[in-house]
Enzyme design. Structure first.
Site, PDB file in Angstrom:
ATOM      1  CG  HIS A 287      -1.591   1.283   1.499  1.00 59.64           C
ATOM      2  ND1 HIS A 287      -2.857   1.583   1.035  1.00 59.64           N
ATOM      3  CD2 HIS A 287      -1.177   2.378   2.199  1.00 59.64           C
ATOM      4  CE1 HIS A 287      -3.181   2.799   1.433  1.00 59.64           C
ATOM      5  NE2 HIS A 287      -2.198   3.303   2.141  1.00 59.64           N
ATOM      6  CD  GLU A 288       2.268   3.590   3.836  1.00 60.72           C
ATOM      7  OE1 GLU A 288       2.693   4.666   3.372  1.00 60.72           O
ATOM      8  OE2 GLU A 288       1.234   3.517   4.536  1.00 60.72           O
TER       9      GLU A 288
END
Length: 427
Positions: A287-288
């Protein structure tokens, strides 16, 4: 939103599979306490600011700064010196008046709900270091900014904006390597399966990863986090130990002969494991890294700098208006630092609220896109379980008033994120 906290005492049907009643009640009470604290601290801040304005606190502090700098041999012609004294006194006043609120938040609310890991001595040492480091950065940067405005001529706002751009880029570059280690211990992630999988995932999306660190976030709090930093081909990932089930000090029993508390921290042993498993950590990182791959970081920098340039331009337009200074008690002088404070802090306040809301909406859109990116990496199932775990570990309350959520939440509510991942998870 407070009404939601007070009245939603049972787990809603749609949450039955992801949150037990005990955790739900804990998160409800935690968020209710935080909401109460936020209300009273915010009210105090408004009252304090209003009293300062009504009773001429700003010109009083400016005149006091003139007296102090005068005793040191610097007359009125040394406006930058007087400005730095003013800034030092103002930040000192803010630190002192904010200290009781910070103490209450840390040692009453966070302590009550099991998040605080600090002792009183560690707290004060930390606060002192933060104040000193802030002054070491703030005072030189402010003096150079005021000097640029003074000598910049008609186009000083361009030079001032370029200066603040360079300063922000430098601070982002040096923060994790030179500033953050003053407060927390950063250690390289040990060789092993997790590090190998992180490197493989980074390589698969062309993320120029150079190092992976674990930071001892458990020294302060049991809240968890992860982030990356660096420019160009020198990217680094930082994982809080509280995010990692295998590395969190909060999951370990004190060694024999230790009482579980040293001079700086006090580790509280939990009944349940805290943090995420390796696959879930990889999903969170997916996600990051999605934020990087999709250009969210660059877009945020561009928006920030466009806003900064606009603000400096409007400052150049308004700085000559004597009535602005007179309204705040400055009838005979128009100090540059006071002009910056009046215009940026007060005049731009309505604009900043609107901008903040727009950025919150944009942030939620970016979060959905980053989740979708993790889903494309095949991490939907693990991200789904990681979001549930992180929500439980941080006692996030999954029920929210739609208007409060729309205005305040930079991340989408948990149920909305899970719903977006659900189909892929089932597949």
């Amino acid at each position: 939103q407070r009404r939601v906290y007070r009245t939603t005492t049972h787990v809603p049907q749609e949450l039955g599979q992801i949150m037990d009643s005990e955790t739900f009640e804990k998160s409800r009470l935690y968020q209710l306490d935080k909401s109460t604290f936020s209300f009273w601290s915010g009210l105090y801040s408004e009252i304090e600011g209003t009293i300062i304005l009504l009773f001429g606190g700003i010109p009083f502090l400016w005149n006091l700064s003139a007296q102090i700098s005068g005793h040191a041999g610097f007359g009125p012609e040394y406006e930058i010196v007087q400005s730095l004294v003013f800034l030092l006194l103002a930040t000192l006043f803010s630190a002192v008046t904010g200290l009781p609120w910070s103490l209450y938040n840390t040692f009453v609310i966070e302590e009550k709900h099991g998040f605080n890991q600090q002792t009183l001595g560690f707290f004060f040492k930390d606060a002192f270091k933060k104040f000193i480091v802030t002054q070491c950065i703030l005072l030189p940067v402010t003096s150079l900014l005021l000097y640029i405005i003074k000598i910049g001529g008609d186009y000083f706002f361009i030079y001032a904006w370029l200066f603040t751009l360079v300063v922000s880029l430098v601070l982002v570059t040096i923060y994790a390597d030179y500033i953050a280690p003053l407060f927390d211990k950063f250690i390289p992630l040990p060789e092993g399966e997790l590090k190998q999988q992180i490197e493989i995932m980074a390589k698969s999306i062309d993320f120029p990863l150079t190092k992976v660190y674990v930071v001892e976030g458990s020294k302060r709090s049991s809240h968890s986090n992860a982030y990356f930093y660096g420019f160009f081909k020198n990217k680094r990932i930082v994982l809080f130990d509280t995010l990692l089930e295998d590395y969190s000090a909060l999951n370990k029993e004190p060694a024999e002969g230790e009482d579980g508390e040293n001079e700086e921290t006090k580790s509280k042993t939990k009944n349940k494991k805290q943090g995420c498993k390796n696959k879930e950590v990889l999903a969170v990182l997916g996600h990051e890294l999605g934020h990087w791959k999709l250009g969210h970081t660059v877009k945020n920098i561009i928006i920030s700098q466009m806003n900064s340039f606009l603000c400096f331009f409007l400052f150049a337009v308004l700085i000559g208006r004597k009535e602005l200074f007179a309204a705040f008690g400055f009838y005979d002088t128009q100090p540059t630092l006071i002009g910056l404070m009046i215009i940026f802090q007060f005049i731009f306040s309505p604009y900043n609220e609107v901008l903040s809301f727009c950025l919150t909406v944009l942030s939620r859109r970016f979060e959905f896109q980053a989740d979708a990116f993790a889903k494309e990496l095949g991490k939907a199932k693990d991200l789904y379980s990681a979001l549930i775990k992180l929500n439980k570990d941080n006692l996030g309350f999954p029920v929210s008033d739609w208007l409060f959520s729309m205005w305040h939440y930079s991340h989408p509510p948990l149920l909305e994120r899970l719903q977006a991942l659900k189909d892929a998870k089932q597949d």
